[in-house]
Design a protein around this motif. Structure first.
Motif, short mmCIF file in Angstrom:
data_model
loop_
_atom_site.label_atom_id
_atom_site.label_comp_id
_atom_site.label_asym_id
_atom_site.label_seq_id
_atom_site.Cartn_x
_atom_site.Cartn_y
_atom_site.Cartn_z
N ARG A 171 52.52 16.87 120.57
CA ARG A 171 51.51 17.91 120.57
C ARG A 171 50.23 17.52 119.84
O ARG A 171 49.22 18.20 119.96
N LYS A 172 50.29 16.41 119.09
CA LYS A 172 49.10 16.00 118.34
C LYS A 172 48.24 14.98 119.08
O LYS A 172 47.23 14.54 118.55
N ALA A 173 48.67 14.61 120.29
CA ALA A 173 47.89 13.62 121.05
C ALA A 173 46.52 14.18 121.40
O ALA A 173 46.36 15.39 121.60
N GLN A 174 45.53 13.28 121.43
CA GLN A 174 44.16 13.69 121.77
C GLN A 174 43.88 13.47 123.25
O GLN A 174 43.25 14.27 123.91
N LEU A 207 50.85 16.56 127.96
CA LEU A 207 49.78 17.54 128.26
C LEU A 207 50.33 18.95 128.17
O LEU A 207 49.66 19.87 127.68
N TYR A 208 51.57 19.11 128.62
CA TYR A 208 52.22 20.43 128.55
C TYR A 208 52.42 20.84 127.10
O TYR A 208 52.12 21.97 126.71
N ILE A 241 50.80 19.83 124.47
CA ILE A 241 49.50 20.09 123.84
C ILE A 241 49.05 21.51 124.19
O ILE A 241 48.53 22.23 123.34
N GLU A 242 49.25 21.87 125.44
CA GLU A 242 48.77 23.17 125.90
C GLU A 242 49.56 24.34 125.30
O GLU A 242 48.99 25.35 124.90
N GLN A 276 51.16 26.14 119.64
CA GLN A 276 50.32 27.14 118.95
C GLN A 276 49.85 26.61 117.59
O GLN A 276 49.11 27.28 116.89
N TRP A 327 46.50 20.68 115.42
CA TRP A 327 46.89 19.26 115.39
C TRP A 327 46.50 18.61 114.06
O TRP A 327 46.96 17.52 113.76
#
Lengths: 172, 501
Positions: B442-445, B490-491, B493-494, B497, B500
């Motif tokens: 989830r922390k990927a840019q 991507l999922y 990250i989206e 809540q 990051w």
């Protein structure tokens, strides 16, 4: 009621069936004009060097031959590379593809974009095109740079992405 | 120790002059030698004795340094607001810094011997987007530093409200012993780098060394000992060994200076390390700021059964990107796994970052092809053909380069791998040692999938995950797996809540 359905990896939206948007038709010509200017400048330097230094023909012929081969490749290359570049705006992210031999597909979620920038050189403006740069954390020179967009399209994309960034911040 | 001001601006203790002396000296040492040019020119123009020149030079330097430090102290003011620290500084070029609490990624505290005696510390604010030592509050009291840290942590939502003193020993995760200092000293690459850089210097003094050896040989001959070539080689080896031992001793001493009494603690969401023999360094970092966790092991570390663990924060912007790293210099693999469980809990941390743990998935063996071809075969063939006229049949010996490269590429492939669960992915790499990098999806840019022509033929791809602390590449994995991982990232990250950073 709280629901927590399992997510199957193959059901997640991919990028295989995307309809890629092409870059502006003027972009190929713009690249060629820029390269012709550079090639002419180098040719003039080599020719002037030949006449002023009175260098033997063989010494100047080799660089000129190399220049001619390089120039041919450089002028043909946009016809090969530009059609392979494209972008897709999705609801949650922007996806960009590029490359002929090494093909890459980059996806940037809108909620990771720090800021957006459009820029254009005098040559870009002559051909009515612009560059869109997207910046995420940890990058410096623009983490995604889309050259060769129509000037109006680049501006529309910039406004659209800024709106998306705003809404993602509000939703967080 | 601070002078109140009706406008809310404060001046730090006059002992901050020591801090400015250090900072100005470092700046001169780094890049401002040219600013001393007029002074050096004056010294050359001065017609007196050399000793006088040096005395005048030294006195002038001290006067300039002291004056600049006193002026820097005099013009340094700070103000604490409810959500930020304001710093005004600069003698000629005035500068005002507005450091928002929410942007502060970590707070570092340094305490040299004099400050320790006086109960003062220097606070350093680690902020995203700043470069250098701009966010410093020198010579403030320990109590003030603690209360400010509480205020900052409270504001940035770290929940670190339980602390009242700078060091607690109640929940220490790790304490380094003197054995560990020796391990750190032995594994410090800087000693070897210093040795490599000192090579030309040794070459320059080799004539003197040669002269000394000749004298020793003559002295030995006087005692009836006849030294031959093998003895000379032994002496040379002995000299190199002595130099290496000296460098290692320096390295161990440096480890004692930097990490003596090193203690790692975790208070709620704040990871903190304290250590140092003379100057005590205290680093703290909010766990939420961690972008990647790295575990690395060089050859010497492998012999000692230890690793180095680093937690990487978001790099600051600007042209010169600075890496922000929280360093745990020596840990065992088991301890590293325990630590990462604590650092990534509750959302993750169940995977083992130990490079020798079994479940790492290997990358495709085709990974070796490009290395062998472009680093081994092609250069070797070109060199063989080019040198054949001069070397004749011996030029074929150059082809031995190919199996050497093949062996190294094989080692590299054996070490390359990855491992993931629903929340995080760990990449393993290395040639002689090992390095594992763990990150939360989830922390990927941003995520990039790249395929060469060869990879396309074999349905392979390389996945590059761009984090705020740098990128992590997983080469030569199945294209379908790469796209699934990308889509899943991507999922995540989206739907996440959580912030990051």
């Amino acid at each position: 009621m709280f629901q927590n359905p399992e997510i199957a990896l193959h059901e997640l939206p991919g990028t295989d069936q995307l309809r890629w948007q092409n870059l502006h038709p003027n972009y190929k010509r713009r690249l060629r004009v820029q390269r012709i200017i550079v090639i002419l400048a180098i040719s003039v330097i080599v020719s002037v060097a030949k006449f002023t230094l009175d260098a033997p023909t063989l010494v100047t012929a080799l660089p000129l031959a190399l220049l001619a081969i390089t120039a041919t490749v450089l002028l043909v290359w946009p016809a090969v590379s530009v059609p392979r570049r494209g972008y897709v705006m999705r609801d949650k992210d922007i996806v960009f593809r590029s490359g002929v031999f090494w093909r890459s597909v980059t996806a940037i979620p809108f909620n990771r974009i720090q800021h957006v920038e459009t820029s254009s050189t005098p040559l870009d403006r002559k051909f009515k095109i612009a560059t869109l740069k997207l910046f995420t954390a940890g990058g410096t020179k623009g983490d995604l740079k889309i050259d060769g967009l129509g000037k109006d399209i680049a501006e529309q994309l910039r406004v659209f992405i800024l709106k998306k960034i705003g809404s993602s911040i509000e939703n967080t | 120790m601070k002078t109140p001001d009706p406008s809310g601006w404060h001046r730090t203790s006059p002992f901050a002059i020591l801090f400015f002396i250090g900072r100005i000296s470092r700046n001169i040492a780094k890049n401002a030698w040219q600013s001393l040019a007029p002074f050096i020119a004056f010294l050359f123009a001065y017609q007196g004795e050399l000793v006088n020149k040096l005395l005048i030079g030294g006195a002038g330097f001290v006067i300039i340094l002291t004056t600049a430090s006193i002026l820097s102290y005099w013009f340094f003011r700070y103000r604490i607001l409810t959500d930020s620290v304001l710093i005004r500084q600069g003698v000629i070029n005035k500068k005002q810094l507005d450091i928002k609490f929410e942007r502060i990624q970590g707070i570092n505290i340094e305490q040299n011997v004099i400050y320790r005696y006086l109960g003062l510390v220097t606070l350093n604010f680690d902020t995203a987007g700043s470069i250098g030592n701009e966010g410093n509050l020198p010579a403030v009291t320990q109590t003030f530093a603690d209360s400010l840290r509480l205020q900052i942590n409270g504001n940035s939502g770290t929940g670190d409200t339980s602390r009242t003193s700078s060091v607690t020993t109640s929940n220490a995760l790790l304490r380094l012993t003197w054995h560990d200092m020796i391990r750190i000293g032995l594994t410090d690459r800087r000693a070897l780098i210093l040795f490599a850089f000192a090579g030309p210097f040794f070459e320059r003094i080799s004539d003197d060394v040669e002269q000394i050896i000749i004298e020793w040989v003559e002295i030995a001959a006087g005692f009836g000992l006849h030294l031959d070539a093998s003895n000379a080689v032994s002496i040379a080896v002995l000299i190199v060994m002595v130099i290496v031992i000296i460098l290692v001793v320096i390295s161990i001493a440096a480890a004692f200076l930097r990490f003596y009494n090193f203690e790692l603690t975790l208070d709620h969401n704040t990871l903190r390390s304290v250590g140092g023999l003379f100057t005590r360094h205290e680093h703290s970092m909010n766990l939420g700021k961690i972008q990647t966790l790295r575990l690395q092991q060089g050859i010497v570390q492998a012999l000692l059964g230890r690793h180095r663990m680093t937690a990487h924060q978001a790099m600051s912007g600007g042209r010169q990107r600075t890496k922000k790293v929280f360093d745990i210099p020596v840990v065992t693999a088991e301890l590293a796994d325990q630590l990462r469980k604590r650092l990534l809990a509750p959302e993750s941390g169940n995977l083992s970052q130990d490079p020798k743990s079994a479940p790492f998935v290997s990358v495709s063996p085709y990974y070796m092809r490009s290395g062998i071809l472009f680093l081994g075969l092609l250069p070797a063939l070109i060199a063989t053909i080019a040198l054949a006229p001069q070397l004749g049949i011996y030029s074929l010996l150059i082809l031995l380069w190919v199996p050497a490269v093949a062996l190294l590429t094989f080692r590299k492939w054996r070490r390359a791998g990855y491992l993931h669960d629903d929340n995080e992915i760990i990449r393993r790499s290395g040639l002689f040692g090992y390095r594992t990098v763990g990150l939360l999806f989830r922390k990927a840019q941003r995520v990039t999938i790249t395929q060469s022509r060869y990879q396309r033929r074999k349905s392979l791809a390389s996945l590059r995950i761009h984090m705020a602390s740098g990128s992590v590449r997983i080469p030569y994995i199945d294209h379908t797996v790469a796209t699934q991982l990308r889509n899943y990232m991507l999922y995540k990250i989206e739907v996440s809540q959580q912030a990051w950073h």
